[in-house]
Design a protein around this motif. Structure first.
Motif, PDB file in Angstrom:
ATOM      1  N   SER B  83     -55.782 -33.388 109.092  1.00 52.75           N
ATOM      2  CA  SER B  83     -56.115 -33.964 107.786  1.00 52.75           C
ATOM      3  C   SER B  83     -55.630 -33.088 106.620  1.00 52.75           C
ATOM      4  O   SER B  83     -55.536 -33.544 105.496  1.00 52.75           O
ATOM      5  N   LEU B  84     -55.315 -31.817 106.904  1.00 48.68           N
ATOM      6  CA  LEU B  84     -54.762 -30.956 105.859  1.00 48.68           C
ATOM      7  C   LEU B  84     -53.291 -31.278 105.609  1.00 48.68           C
ATOM      8  O   LEU B  84     -52.748 -31.005 104.550  1.00 48.68           O
ATOM      9  N   GLY B  87     -52.986 -37.343 104.949  1.00 44.77           N
ATOM     10  CA  GLY B  87     -54.210 -38.040 104.531  1.00 44.77           C
ATOM     11  C   GLY B  87     -54.046 -39.527 104.738  1.00 44.77           C
ATOM     12  O   GLY B  87     -52.924 -40.035 104.791  1.00 44.77           O
ATOM     13  N   ILE B 108     -64.965 -36.541  95.060  1.00 49.48           N
ATOM     14  CA  ILE B 108     -63.649 -35.949  95.326  1.00 49.48           C
ATOM     15  C   ILE B 108     -63.822 -34.553  95.933  1.00 49.48           C
ATOM     16  O   ILE B 108     -63.040 -34.126  96.770  1.00 49.48           O
ATOM     17  N   ALA B 109     -64.903 -33.887  95.523  1.00 53.11           N
ATOM     18  CA  ALA B 109     -65.141 -32.513  96.013  1.00 53.11           C
ATOM     19  C   ALA B 109     -65.509 -32.475  97.498  1.00 53.11           C
ATOM     20  O   ALA B 109     -65.371 -31.437  98.141  1.00 53.11           O
ATOM     21  N   GLY B 111     -64.195 -33.477 100.377  1.00 51.29           N
ATOM     22  CA  GLY B 111     -63.171 -32.957 101.298  1.00 51.29           C
ATOM     23  C   GLY B 111     -62.866 -31.495 101.016  1.00 51.29           C
ATOM     24  O   GLY B 111     -62.626 -30.711 101.937  1.00 51.29           O
ATOM     25  N   MET B 115     -63.076 -28.051 103.262  1.00 52.11           N
ATOM     26  CA  MET B 115     -61.919 -27.160 103.458  1.00 52.11           C
ATOM     27  C   MET B 115     -62.282 -25.716 103.133  1.00 52.11           C
ATOM     28  O   MET B 115     -61.476 -24.809 103.346  1.00 52.11           O
ATOM     29  N   ILE B 126     -59.691 -31.195  91.484  1.00 60.51           N
ATOM     30  CA  ILE B 126     -60.397 -32.451  91.147  1.00 60.51           C
ATOM     31  C   ILE B 126     -59.898 -32.974  89.806  1.00 60.51           C
ATOM     32  O   ILE B 126     -59.582 -34.161  89.671  1.00 60.51           O
ATOM     33  N   SER B 158     -59.444 -38.714  96.338  1.00 62.29           N
ATOM     34  CA  SER B 158     -60.164 -37.816  97.252  1.00 62.29           C
ATOM     35  C   SER B 158     -59.208 -37.228  98.286  1.00 62.29           C
ATOM     36  O   SER B 158     -59.370 -36.082  98.708  1.00 62.29           O
ATOM     37  N   MET B 162     -56.962 -33.004  98.429  1.00 57.66           N
ATOM     38  CA  MET B 162     -56.829 -32.133  99.593  1.00 57.66           C
ATOM     39  C   MET B 162     -55.376 -31.650  99.760  1.00 57.66           C
ATOM     40  O   MET B 162     -55.090 -30.853 100.650  1.00 57.66           O
TER      41      MET B 162
END
Lengths: 257, 283
Positions: B83-84, B87, B108-109, B111, B115, B126, B158, B162
């Motif tokens: 997922s890094l 997405g 949004i924060a 994810g 991490m 964000i 979101s 990331m």
């Protein structure tokens, strides 16, 4: 936005108190009221809770919570007044029923305990944002997964209920009768279960996928967006409450001897 | 080196008899915008899920071949690690909201917290995502109070925050009105400008032709063709695969109007140019 929460947003000192301290306050209130059967102590604890609620500008919101439990309180008075095993001194006659002094006094003690617990819990739920409470607990070691479940349930259940309403409207528009006798209502419920359950399962699966894409199961140590600076005032309250809890337990043990 | 390498990918869902993906191979370079088209059941969503590792890490089933994302083979790593790099935005904007956060900003924060980012870095990312997706004025709203288009943009924001190098969008506009769809396409084209590789499943072929560098045509789990929009929509057998060409292409096909390379136009501008040129030529 519907949300399962009784939190009242106000800018007061009570709202700013660390949620953990409020949990400790509940613990202290329960212990004091359960271990000490003295009217003066119970009334003093209740007054402190009411003052804190007043300071938090949520005192009006406590009354509906108390009135909700009114039937239980009245039942306590009736049962204890009539049937307490220590009943000796008749106090009042209502028809054939005799209410005794000992039972009534004991019922007041129980009522004070219930009110104390209700007010202490109200202080937590009325003045603490649920997300802040859960985040605080996660910071202190609660599993983030459990924290997520607790936090999301408050918003997702109302969303599921609104989905249920949509399904209900859809079925009604196709001629489903939902009004009338109990049997009819129960029958009307059956065609709702299938779509509601399927919808929830699909949504849950999709949400799980979306969470995975946001690193939900990541092994990296989680950080937090919101700052959490514990003030010396918070620490002072915590130590005082812990001392009070310990003192109550010790006092009770010594007093029992 | 290609960002995405797929070699002989095969997949069958548990309890299913038919392969959902059947021997699919392709490569995608960095910064490309790839569109995926095909009829229902063609394997578009399954392919997206295979690219992000959800298949087979989330759904079990029979899996063969390999998917390599930015040098990492998806089956040999965890979903959070993938997922890094990549997405994914799903069809339904509602189910992508975590439900545990009370504001768009906090959503949004989510994810970024997972991490383990520092607070200042989180805030920077964000703010950037909010600006890019034009959500800044909604930052203090509850995510569930947003419109469908705004909610879908929040889902994209979101993921963007990331900072994955690849974003997969599975029919992100299927539940949106024209305004919401335009908002999403504009946001995605801005991402492409920033060098992010985009893979997008979409039925709105007019829009897709406008933005995509290449289009992948899937049918019954097989990769039928993977080429430029002009070449894909100039095919005569699109109906056999349950796909309809853009309205401009359809018009030009009906009057036999092709460009100098023998292909039909796929966007309004191309079609207009061709019609004007033809008129000038005939006059």
């Amino acid at each position: 936005m519907r949300m399962m929460s009784l939190y009242k947003d106000r800018n007061t000192i009570v709202h700013k108190i660390d949620p953990l301290n409020k949990i400790l306050y509940i613990l202290a209130s329960i212990l004091i009221t359960m271990l000490i059967s003295d009217f003066k102590v119970l009334i003093l604890t209740l007054v402190v809770s009411l003052l804190l609620l007043l300071l938090g500008k949520v005192i009006k919101n406590v009354f509906p919570i108390i009135s909700f439990s009114l039937i239980v309180l009245v039942t306590i008075v009736i049962i204890q007044g009539l049937f307490n095993p220590n009943n000796k001194t008749p106090l009042v006659n209502i028809g054939q029923f005799i209410f005794y002094k000992e039972g009534i006094i004991y019922s007041f003690l129980l009522i004070l305990r219930v009110l104390n617990i209700l007010c202490a819990f109200s202080l937590l739920i009325l003045t603490t944002k649920p997300s802040d409470l859960i985040e605080n607990l996660v910071r202190r070691g609660l599993s983030p997964k459990l924290g997520y479940v607790l936090a999301s349930v408050l918003q997702i259940i109302p969303q599921m209920l609104s989905t249920m309403d949509t399904i209900l409207d859809a079925q009604r528009s196709r001629g489903l009768e939902t009004e009338g006798k109990l049997i009819k209502r129960v029958k009307a419920f059956i065609p709702l279960i299938g779509p509601a359950v399927m919808n929830s399962l699909i949504s849950t699966r999709e949400r799980a996928m979306a969470l995975e894409m946001r690193g939900f199961n990541s092994n990296i140590k989680k950080t937090f967006l919101n700052e959490h600076d514990e003030t010396s005032f918070d620490k002072l309250i915590r130590y005082l409450l812990i001392a009070l809890i310990i003192f109550t337990i010790v006092w009770r043990l010594v007093w029992l001897k | 080196m290609a960002k995405i390498v797929v070699e002989g990918l095969k997949y069958r869902y548990p309890l299913a008899k038919k392969l959902a993906l059947n021997d699919i191979s392709f490569e995608v370079d960095e910064g490309e915008f790839i569109g995926i088209i095909g009829a229902n059941g063609a394997g578009k969503s399954t392919l997206c899920q295979a690219l992000t590792g959800i298949v087979p890490l989330f759904f079990k089933g029979a899996y063969g071949g390999r998917v390599v994302i930015d040098g990492i083979e998806v089956t040999k790593s965890s979903l959070s690690e993938i997922s890094l790099k990549i997405g994914m935005v799903l069809q339904n904007p509602f189910t992508q909201i975590t439900g545990s956060k009370l504001t768009v900003y906090e959503e949004i924060a989510f994810g970024l917290e997972n991490m383990g980012l520092e607070r200042e870095e989180m805030k920077r990312r964000i703010d950037e995502a909010l600006m890019l997706l034009d959500l800044y004025k909604h930052k203090d709203k509850n995510p569930f109070d947003l419109s469908g288009g705004q909610m879908q943009r929040l889902a994209i924001a979101s993921i963007i925050a990331m900072q994955p190098k690849i974003i997969v969008l599975d029919e992100p506009t299927s539940q949106l009105d024209p305004q919401g769809s335009s908002e999403v396409f504009k946001a995605v084209s801005d991402l492409k400008k920033k060098g992010i590789t985009i893979i997008m499943v979409e039925h709105k072929v007019e829009k897709l032709s406008e933005y995509a560098d290449r289009i992948m045509l899937l049918h019954d789990g097989r990769l039928i063709d993977f080429d430029t929009p002009s070449k894909i929509f100039s095919r005569d057998d699109l109906k056999d695969y349950g796909v309809v060409e853009p309205v401009f292409t359809r018009y030009c096909k009906s009057i036999g109007l092709k460009n100098e390379m023998g292909l039909y136009p796929v966007t309004l501008d191309e079609a207009v140019d061709l019609v004007v040129k033809k008129r000038e030529h005939s006059s």
